[in-house]
Enzyme design. Structure first.
Site, PDB file in Angstrom:
ATOM      1  N   THR A 186       0.669  -1.104   0.364  1.00 38.13           N
ATOM      2  CA  THR A 186       0.059  -0.073   0.416  1.00 38.13           C
ATOM      3  C   THR A 186       1.033   1.345  -0.433  1.00 38.13           C
ATOM      4  O   THR A 186       2.239   1.267   0.743  1.00 38.13           O
ATOM      5  CB  THR A 186      -0.553   0.260   1.133  1.00 38.13           C
ATOM      6  OG1 THR A 186       0.046   0.007   1.875  1.00 38.13           O
ATOM      7  CG2 THR A 186      -1.606  -1.227   1.008  1.00 38.13           C
ATOM      8  N   HIS A 187       0.787   2.125  -0.611  1.00 39.81           N
ATOM      9  CA  HIS A 187       1.119   3.616  -0.786  1.00 39.81           C
ATOM     10  C   HIS A 187       2.491   3.008  -1.815  1.00 39.81           C
ATOM     11  O   HIS A 187       3.823   3.791  -0.895  1.00 39.81           O
ATOM     12  CB  HIS A 187       1.950   3.818   0.631  1.00 39.81           C
ATOM     13  CG  HIS A 187       0.251   4.231   1.204  1.00 39.81           C
ATOM     14  ND1 HIS A 187      -1.112   5.620   1.403  1.00 39.81           N
ATOM     15  CD2 HIS A 187      -0.180   4.040   2.642  1.00 39.81           C
ATOM     16  CE1 HIS A 187      -1.475   5.428   2.455  1.00 39.81           C
ATOM     17  NE2 HIS A 187      -1.356   4.334   2.836  1.00 39.81           N
ATOM     18  N   SER A 247      18.919  -0.580 -26.231  1.00 43.20           N
ATOM     19  CA  SER A 247      18.400   0.861 -26.917  1.00 43.20           C
ATOM     20  C   SER A 247      19.811   0.653 -27.587  1.00 43.20           C
ATOM     21  O   SER A 247      20.664   0.219 -28.315  1.00 43.20           O
ATOM     22  CB  SER A 247      18.810   1.204 -25.287  1.00 43.20           C
ATOM     23  OG  SER A 247      20.227   3.027 -25.479  1.00 43.20           O
ATOM     24  N   LYS A 287      21.153  -2.009 -22.303  1.00 43.70           N
ATOM     25  CA  LYS A 287      19.019  -1.793 -21.837  1.00 43.70           C
ATOM     26  C   LYS A 287      18.468  -3.291 -22.190  1.00 43.70           C
ATOM     27  O   LYS A 287      18.885  -3.320 -23.429  1.00 43.70           O
ATOM     28  CB  LYS A 287      19.090  -0.485 -22.572  1.00 43.70           C
ATOM     29  CG  LYS A 287      19.551   0.691 -22.076  1.00 43.70           C
ATOM     30  CD  LYS A 287      18.726   1.064 -20.207  1.00 43.70           C
ATOM     31  CE  LYS A 287      18.163   1.951 -20.721  1.00 43.70           C
ATOM     32  NZ  LYS A 287      17.577   2.114 -19.946  1.00 43.70           N
ATOM     33  N   GLU A 318       4.595  -0.051 -21.591  1.00 45.86           N
ATOM     34  CA  GLU A 318       4.923   0.870 -21.816  1.00 45.86           C
ATOM     35  C   GLU A 318       4.089   1.760 -23.111  1.00 45.86           C
ATOM     36  O   GLU A 318       3.133   2.641 -23.105  1.00 45.86           O
ATOM     37  CB  GLU A 318       6.291   1.665 -21.927  1.00 45.86           C
ATOM     38  CG  GLU A 318       7.708   2.075 -20.722  1.00 45.86           C
ATOM     39  CD  GLU A 318       8.708   1.715 -20.825  1.00 45.86           C
ATOM     40  OE1 GLU A 318       9.785   2.134 -20.389  1.00 45.86           O
ATOM     41  OE2 GLU A 318       8.993   2.378 -22.066  1.00 45.86           O
ATOM     42  N   TYR A 323     -31.404  13.525 -36.662  1.00 40.67           N
ATOM     43  CA  TYR A 323     -29.618  13.666 -37.208  1.00 40.67           C
ATOM     44  C   TYR A 323     -28.810  14.740 -36.865  1.00 40.67           C
ATOM     45  O   TYR A 323     -29.382  16.093 -37.973  1.00 40.67           O
ATOM     46  CB  TYR A 323     -29.191  13.039 -38.250  1.00 40.67           C
ATOM     47  CG  TYR A 323     -28.154  12.711 -38.942  1.00 40.67           C
ATOM     48  CD1 TYR A 323     -27.073  12.057 -38.406  1.00 40.67           C
ATOM     49  CD2 TYR A 323     -27.766  13.942 -39.736  1.00 40.67           C
ATOM     50  CE1 TYR A 323     -25.825  11.726 -39.044  1.00 40.67           C
ATOM     51  CE2 TYR A 323     -26.479  13.164 -40.484  1.00 40.67           C
ATOM     52  CZ  TYR A 323     -25.364  12.401 -40.062  1.00 40.67           C
ATOM     53  OH  TYR A 323     -23.761  11.996 -40.377  1.00 40.67           O
TER      54      TYR A 323
HETATM   55  N1  ARG Z   1     -21.219  10.009 -43.313  1.00 38.22           N
HETATM   56  C1  ARG Z   1     -22.771  10.075 -42.535  1.00 38.22           C
HETATM   57  C2  ARG Z   1     -22.252   9.965 -41.163  1.00 38.22           C
HETATM   58  O1  ARG Z   1     -21.243   9.011 -40.903  1.00 38.22           O
HETATM   59  C3  ARG Z   1     -23.566   9.492 -43.146  1.00 38.22           C
HETATM   60  C4  ARG Z   1     -24.987  10.068 -42.804  1.00 38.22           C
HETATM   61  C5  ARG Z   1     -25.261  10.792 -43.706  1.00 38.22           C
HETATM   62  N2  ARG Z   1     -26.378  11.682 -43.475  1.00 38.22           N
HETATM   63  C6  ARG Z   1     -26.628  13.018 -44.105  1.00 38.22           C
HETATM   64  N3  ARG Z   1     -27.403  13.294 -43.584  1.00 38.22           N
HETATM   65  N4  ARG Z   1     -26.195  12.851 -44.333  1.00 38.22           N
HETATM   66  O2  ARG Z   1     -22.763  10.379 -39.722  1.00 38.22           O
END
Ligand code: ARG
Length: 459
Positions: free
Chosen positions: A155-156, A277, A283, A290, A317
């Site tokens: 711990t720590h 290295s 090394k 990492e 959308y």
């Molecule tokens: N390439 C667009 C996306 O990845 C697809 C959908 C396009 N729709 C639109 N209304 N332009 O979201």
């Protein structure tokens, strides 16, 4: 430059605008999902009589040909199209003519891309689960071999109490077990089909959304069409899952790096997982561990990218959402590679059990047990704690471990000490007495291991 939507426009899109807007460079990897989704859509259109049965078969055949040709390399995706959806549709029309123009009936790229991403993440959840399961197998094999390998627990970053290597590795086993559960939860929640949501407001065609959903292995269609095209919660959940996997891998990597150092020497990495290295001939660097630690930031970055992209988007959308793809693809590739590489590295590690045991014997990891010994002789714990504190101070002055003191030295501090103190502070018995459920005693650990084995056999 080939577009699906030229009708309303009088000017050509500037090439730079086209390039800025296009997503085909990165969304072409969705071709399988896109074609699979289109096939289900075509079948559903046919079943509903929106197109004829013959046309539906024609569409399906054309799509499956395109898929086969993409898989075999006979067909190449060209970047003259805006996105993968446009490419597939244009190629279909090129191949089968006018019937191809009916594929997009009752559909928008908005529900199409939402579907593609769900299919992609669902598959990735499965692939990630497989990779994690394999890693858990590797860890369990180490645990089974090392139930008696005593090492200091910290711990720590200070030596605290003795544990075993099986117990320490077992902690990571639990983390990755939870990671699998989280991915499964995400997979369950996202398994609803957005197809049929249209641009945002459904369609006027009599689609059977439930049918399309079942063809694609979804549990049901999504409920609200606006939410269907604008929801990216499942991507954020997925990235959250990946972020935790990376966090766990990163902590583990940090320990491997420490343990591989000359100061610890608890393990030696296989030459195949180390690099040299260019200037220092002696090394042998733990680059793989990492890099896993370093790549964690990329995956967190992807999570923040999508969270931020989504936070101010009005329904439904908006093009901002296109920014989800590179982040999600990169995070998934990175995380899968990290699990696989880390797994292989762990499978080839040589543990230096002698060094671990020697380390546990120094640093007073048995001091709590010495105090518990006095409690057993009737001394209240708080007093016992103080007495052992003084004993440790004395030991430091003498350069001795607790078990190296003579009985008169013990008794000078507290007459309750007896011959049996040596047994009580021996590392072996300190570990063996830690028998509570989840503790490192070999007997308790064997039960944990049996449970873990059963879990892996069943899932
Ligand atoms: N390439 C667009 C996306 O990845 C697809 C959908 C396009 N729709 C639109 N209304 N332009 O979201």
């Amino acid at each position: 430059m080939a577009q699906l939507w030229g009708g309303r426009f009088t000017k050509k899109t500037d090439q730079e605008v086209f390039d800025f807007n296009a997503s085909i460079r990165f969304d072409q990897r969705l071709y399988r999902e896109d074609i699979t989704g289109s096939m289900a859509h075509a079948d559903m259109l046919g079943k509903q009589g929106i197109i004829s049965g013959e046309e539906a078969v024609h569409l399906r055949e054309g799509l499956s040909q395109i898929l086969a040709d993409l898989e075999s390399g006979a067909l190449e995706i060209t970047e003259e199209y805006e996105d993968i959806h446009s490419f597939v549709e244009a190629e279909l029309i090129r191949r089968i003519g006018d019937t191809g123009k009916k594929l997009h009936t009752g559909r928008s790229r908005n529900d199409q891309v939402a579907l593609d991403m769900r299919l992609y993440v669902r598959r990735e959840c499965g692939a990630m689960d497989e990779a994690l399961k394999h890693l858990l197998e590797t860890l369990l094999a180490i645990m089974e071999e090392h139930t008696e390998t005593v090492m200091p627990g910290f711990t720590h970053l200070q030596k605290a109490q003795p544990v075993t290597l099986a117990h320490h590795i077992g902690a990571y086993f639990e983390m990755f077990r939870r990671d699998r559960q989280r991915l499964r939860d995400t997979g369950k929640r996202l398994n609803e089909c957005p197809l049929g949501a249209g641009a945002l407001a459904g369609t006027t065609y009599p689609l059977d959304r439930g049918y399309a959903a079942s063809l694609l292995g979804f549990d049901r269609p999504t409920r609200n069409s606006m939410d269907s095209v604008s929801d990216r919660d499942y991507l954020i959940e997925f990235l959250g899952d990946l972020s935790l996997i990376m966090l766990h891998l990163s902590r583990f990597s940090e320990e491997i790096i420490l343990w591989n150092s000359d100061e610890y020497r608890f393990l030696e990495l296989d030459d195949g997982f180390s690099t040299g290295s260019s200037i220092m001939p002696q090394k042998k660097n733990p680059d793989i561990a990492e890099l896993v630690r370093g790549k964690t930031g990329r995956v967190y970055g992807a999570l923040i990218t999508v969270l931020t992209a989504m936070k101010g988007i009005p329904l439904a959308y908006d093009k901002d959402m296109q920014e989800d793809k590179e982040a999600v693809f990169d995070a998934a590739d990175t995380c899968r590679d990290c699990i696989t590489l880390f797994d292989a590295m762990m499978a080839s590690v040589a543990f230096r059990t002698d060094v671990m045991e020697k380390s546990a014997a120094r640093g007073f990891t048995n001091a709590t047990d010495a105090a518990d010994y006095l409690v057993g002789k009737g001394i209240p714990f708080r007093d016992a704690h103080r007495i052992i504190g003084q004993l440790v101070l004395y030991c430091i002055g003498q350069g001795k471990a607790i078990g190296e003191l003579s009985l008169p030295e013990f008794r000078a501090l507290c007459p309750a000490f007896d011959e049996d103190i040596y047994e009580a502070v021996s590392l072996k018995s300190c570990v063996e007495k830690r028998l509570t459920c989840g503790a490192p005693a070999p007997a308790a650990m064997k039960q944990s291991i049996a449970e873990a084995r059963q879990y892996l056999n069943e899932s």
